[in-house]
Design a protein around this motif. Structure first.
Motif, short mmCIF file in Angstrom:
data_model
loop_
_atom_site.label_atom_id
_atom_site.label_comp_id
_atom_site.label_asym_id
_atom_site.label_seq_id
_atom_site.Cartn_x
_atom_site.Cartn_y
_atom_site.Cartn_z
N VAL A 1 0.87 -1.18 0.00
CA VAL A 1 0.00 0.00 0.00
C VAL A 1 0.90 1.22 0.00
CG1 VAL A 1 -1.69 1.34 1.32
CG2 VAL A 1 -1.88 -1.16 1.23
N ALA A 2 0.58 2.20 -0.82
CA ALA A 2 1.36 3.43 -0.85
C ALA A 2 0.42 4.61 -1.01
CB ALA A 2 2.37 3.42 -1.99
N ALA A 3 0.74 5.71 -0.35
CA ALA A 3 -0.07 6.92 -0.46
C ALA A 3 0.78 8.12 -0.07
CB ALA A 3 -1.31 6.84 0.42
N ASP A 4 0.54 9.24 -0.74
CA ASP A 4 1.23 10.47 -0.36
C ASP A 4 0.23 11.61 -0.28
OD1 ASP A 4 1.73 12.74 -2.67
OD2 ASP A 4 1.28 10.80 -3.54
N HIS A 5 0.52 12.55 0.59
CA HIS A 5 -0.30 13.76 0.66
C HIS A 5 0.59 14.95 0.97
CE1 HIS A 5 -4.13 15.95 2.28
NE2 HIS A 5 -3.67 16.45 1.15
N GLY A 6 0.81 15.75 -0.05
CA GLY A 6 1.60 16.95 0.12
C GLY A 6 0.89 18.15 -0.46
N GLN A 7 0.79 19.21 0.33
CA GLN A 7 0.23 20.49 -0.11
C GLN A 7 1.20 21.59 0.28
OE1 GLN A 7 -2.55 20.48 -1.85
NE2 GLN A 7 -3.38 18.45 -1.37
N TYR A 8 1.30 22.62 -0.54
CA TYR A 8 2.17 23.75 -0.20
C TYR A 8 1.41 24.70 0.72
CZ TYR A 8 5.46 27.57 -0.53
OH TYR A 8 6.37 28.56 -0.22
N LEU A 9 1.71 24.62 2.03
CA LEU A 9 0.91 25.34 3.01
C LEU A 9 1.72 26.14 4.05
CD1 LEU A 9 -1.75 22.57 3.78
CD2 LEU A 9 -2.02 24.56 2.28
N PRO A 10 3.01 26.40 3.84
CA PRO A 10 3.75 27.12 4.89
C PRO A 10 3.25 28.54 5.13
CG PRO A 10 5.08 26.93 2.90
CD PRO A 10 3.89 26.05 2.71
N HIS A 11 2.47 29.08 4.21
CA HIS A 11 1.91 30.42 4.36
C HIS A 11 0.63 30.43 5.19
CE1 HIS A 11 0.04 28.44 0.96
NE2 HIS A 11 -0.99 29.25 1.08
N VAL A 12 0.10 29.24 5.49
CA VAL A 12 -1.14 29.14 6.28
C VAL A 12 -0.77 29.15 7.76
CG1 VAL A 12 -3.16 27.72 6.78
CG2 VAL A 12 -2.29 27.87 4.44
N GLU A 13 -1.22 30.17 8.47
CA GLU A 13 -0.76 30.41 9.83
C GLU A 13 -0.99 29.23 10.76
OE1 GLU A 13 -1.18 33.71 13.44
OE2 GLU A 13 -2.57 33.76 11.74
N ARG A 14 -2.18 28.64 10.73
CA ARG A 14 -2.46 27.55 11.66
C ARG A 14 -1.56 26.35 11.44
NH1 ARG A 14 -5.12 23.27 9.56
NH2 ARG A 14 -6.14 23.55 7.52
N MET A 15 -1.02 26.20 10.22
CA MET A 15 -0.17 25.05 9.91
C MET A 15 1.21 25.14 10.55
SD MET A 15 -1.88 22.86 8.09
CE MET A 15 -0.58 21.84 7.42
N VAL A 16 1.67 26.33 10.87
CA VAL A 16 3.02 26.50 11.41
C VAL A 16 3.02 26.82 12.90
CG1 VAL A 16 3.93 27.20 9.18
CG2 VAL A 16 3.11 28.96 10.75
N ARG A 17 1.85 26.92 13.50
CA ARG A 17 1.78 27.27 14.92
C ARG A 17 1.61 26.03 15.79
NH1 ARG A 17 -2.55 32.00 15.68
NH2 ARG A 17 -2.03 31.53 17.86
N PRO A 18 2.60 25.73 16.63
CA PRO A 18 2.51 24.54 17.47
C PRO A 18 1.35 24.58 18.46
CG PRO A 18 4.42 25.87 18.07
CD PRO A 18 3.90 26.44 16.80
N THR B 1 3.81 16.04 3.42
CA THR B 1 4.59 17.28 3.50
C THR B 1 3.66 18.48 3.37
OG1 THR B 1 6.39 18.58 2.56
CG2 THR B 1 5.09 17.25 1.02
N MET B 2 4.03 19.56 4.05
CA MET B 2 3.31 20.82 3.88
C MET B 2 4.16 21.82 3.09
SD MET B 2 3.67 22.39 7.75
CE MET B 2 3.36 24.08 7.26
N GLU B 3 5.22 21.31 2.46
CA GLU B 3 6.17 22.19 1.79
C GLU B 3 6.19 22.01 0.27
OE1 GLU B 3 9.72 21.21 3.89
OE2 GLU B 3 9.16 22.39 5.65
N ALA B 4 5.31 21.15 -0.26
CA ALA B 4 5.25 20.93 -1.71
C ALA B 4 3.93 20.27 -2.06
CB ALA B 4 6.40 20.04 -2.18
N ARG B 5 3.47 20.52 -3.27
CA ARG B 5 2.27 19.85 -3.77
C ARG B 5 2.71 18.57 -4.48
NH1 ARG B 5 -1.74 17.26 -5.70
NH2 ARG B 5 -3.72 18.31 -6.20
N THR B 6 2.42 17.45 -3.86
CA THR B 6 2.81 16.15 -4.41
C THR B 6 1.67 15.60 -5.28
OG1 THR B 6 1.95 14.95 -2.51
CG2 THR B 6 4.22 15.74 -2.36
N PRO B 7 1.86 14.45 -5.91
CA PRO B 7 0.78 13.90 -6.75
C PRO B 7 -0.50 13.56 -5.99
CG PRO B 7 2.87 12.93 -7.37
CD PRO B 7 3.13 13.72 -6.13
N VAL B 8 -0.39 13.27 -4.69
CA VAL B 8 -1.54 12.92 -3.85
C VAL B 8 -2.32 11.74 -4.45
CG1 VAL B 8 -3.42 13.84 -2.42
CG2 VAL B 8 -1.68 15.39 -3.29
#
Length: 339
Positions: free
Chosen positions: A164-181, A242-249
């Motif tokens: 089984v293989a799956a990937d989920h990457g979206q470019y989201l470093p500009h989204v504030e809630r994504m970078v706030r611990p 990853t939240m640093e690139a848009r992958t094929p998903v």
């Protein structure tokens, strides 16, 4: 060529009608409100946006919802509400969930179920003690192409599952809630749960987990890769987020007799292709508008039947998913407030 399916996803419009209240007024709440209103027989009757009555009223006006409340406590106390949907940030799922459960409301709790296993157990214990229906809102489990995938696997079309293989990457470093611990940001809880739950749907709880990741300067995870091992099943799952690139998903399930491939945005309504080792490939088009209506309808059907959980995603399975996420984040070195 299309091979007929005998167990398609049930029509959301056929589910019983209930009155929904929504806790949270962001994009995910908007998607659920649209799905319930326009694609099921149910209705959304109230919304609350934390302590901001103004924000709740704006959301209510936009989505044609009759009532807006200035607090979560007011909404869950409304006797006209049958089911509550929690659509708050990841760090604050368990608090509103516990409020709704204590008020005796049935609950659809947005993924991830909570921030960690400790919080998840509190919610599960409360739900079972109160006797209300609770389900984690992983919409993928209820979508037409996932119903189709499960049937193809169950009837042996691709043989024994090996990979089984799956990937989920979206470019989201500009989204504030994504970078706030403090908001439980990072790739894993927001994006990585989809590959993880996909592997879990197919193979169940892994026997071992290996994960590596890279943290951003705020301490949240920017990227994580995982291997889930199932030696007793002779299978493995390879997952990335990853939240640093848009992958094929995309995702696949490969077996001894063939493979299943899910197209871009595999966790959302999409196309499934089945390729036998010997035979003609065929496709199932699972694209539908919105898609959240399928999980909303599942809640309505189970509530009407007097059931407290859905077999498509039980509370114990949500606890298993949270345990996987906890272990992955621990191996990647992620430490968030409230962990």
């Amino acid at each position: 060529m299309t091979t007929p399916l005998t167990s398609p996803a049930p029509d959301p419009m056929s589910a019983p009608a209930y009155r929904w209240g929504i806790l949270g007024a962001g994009g995910i709440a908007r998607k659920l409100a649209d799905a319930v209103t326009n694609h099921t027989a149910s209705e959304v009757v109230a919304v609350a946006a934390g302590s901001s009555l103004e924000r709740a009223q704006a959301f209510a006006d936009e989505m044609s919802i009759p009532k807006a409340y200035g607090s979560y406590e007011e909404l869950v106390a409304d006797p006209d509400i049958d089911i509550v949907y929690v659509a708050t940030t990841h760090n604050n799922h368990h608090g509103p969930a516990l409020l709704a459960i204590e008020a005796g409301k049935h609950l659809l709790l947005e993924k991830p179920f909570t921030q960690n296993s400790k919080q998840a157990k509190l919610v599960v214990d409360a739900a079972r003690a109160k006797g209300v229906f609770v389900m984690e809102a992983i919409w993928s489990r209820h979508l037409p192409h996932i119903y189709a995938m499960r049937e193809v696997i169950a009837r042996g079309d691709i043989g024994d599952v090996v990979s089984v293989a799956a990937d989920h990457g979206q470019y989201l470093p500009h989204v504030e809630r994504m970078v706030r611990p403090e908001l439980a940001g990072g790739a894993m809880l927001d994006l990585g749960i989809y590959p993880v739950q996909f592997a879990h749907d197919v193979l169940g709880m892994p026997e071992s987990i290996t994960a590596v990741g890279r943290l951003r300067d705020t301490g949240v995870d920017g990227q994580i890769s995982m291997i889930l091992d199932y030696p007793s099943k002779n299978a493995q799952a390879s997952l990335t987020t990853t939240m640093e690139a848009r992958t094929p998903v995309v995702a696949h399930v490969a077996g001894s007799k063939g493979r299943i491939e899910l197209a871009d945005m595999f966790y959302a309504p999409t196309v499934m292709t089945v390729t036998p080792l010997d035979g003609t490939p065929w496709t199932f088009d699972g694209t539908v508008e919105n898609g959240f209506q399928y999980q909303a309808a599942e809640v309505a059907r189970r509530v009407a039947a007097g059931e407290k959980e859905s077999p498509l995603l039980t509370l114990d399975q949500s606890l298993e998913l949270m345990a996987i996420l906890d272990e992955v984040r621990a191996q990647a070195g992620v430490v968030l407030p409230n962990d």
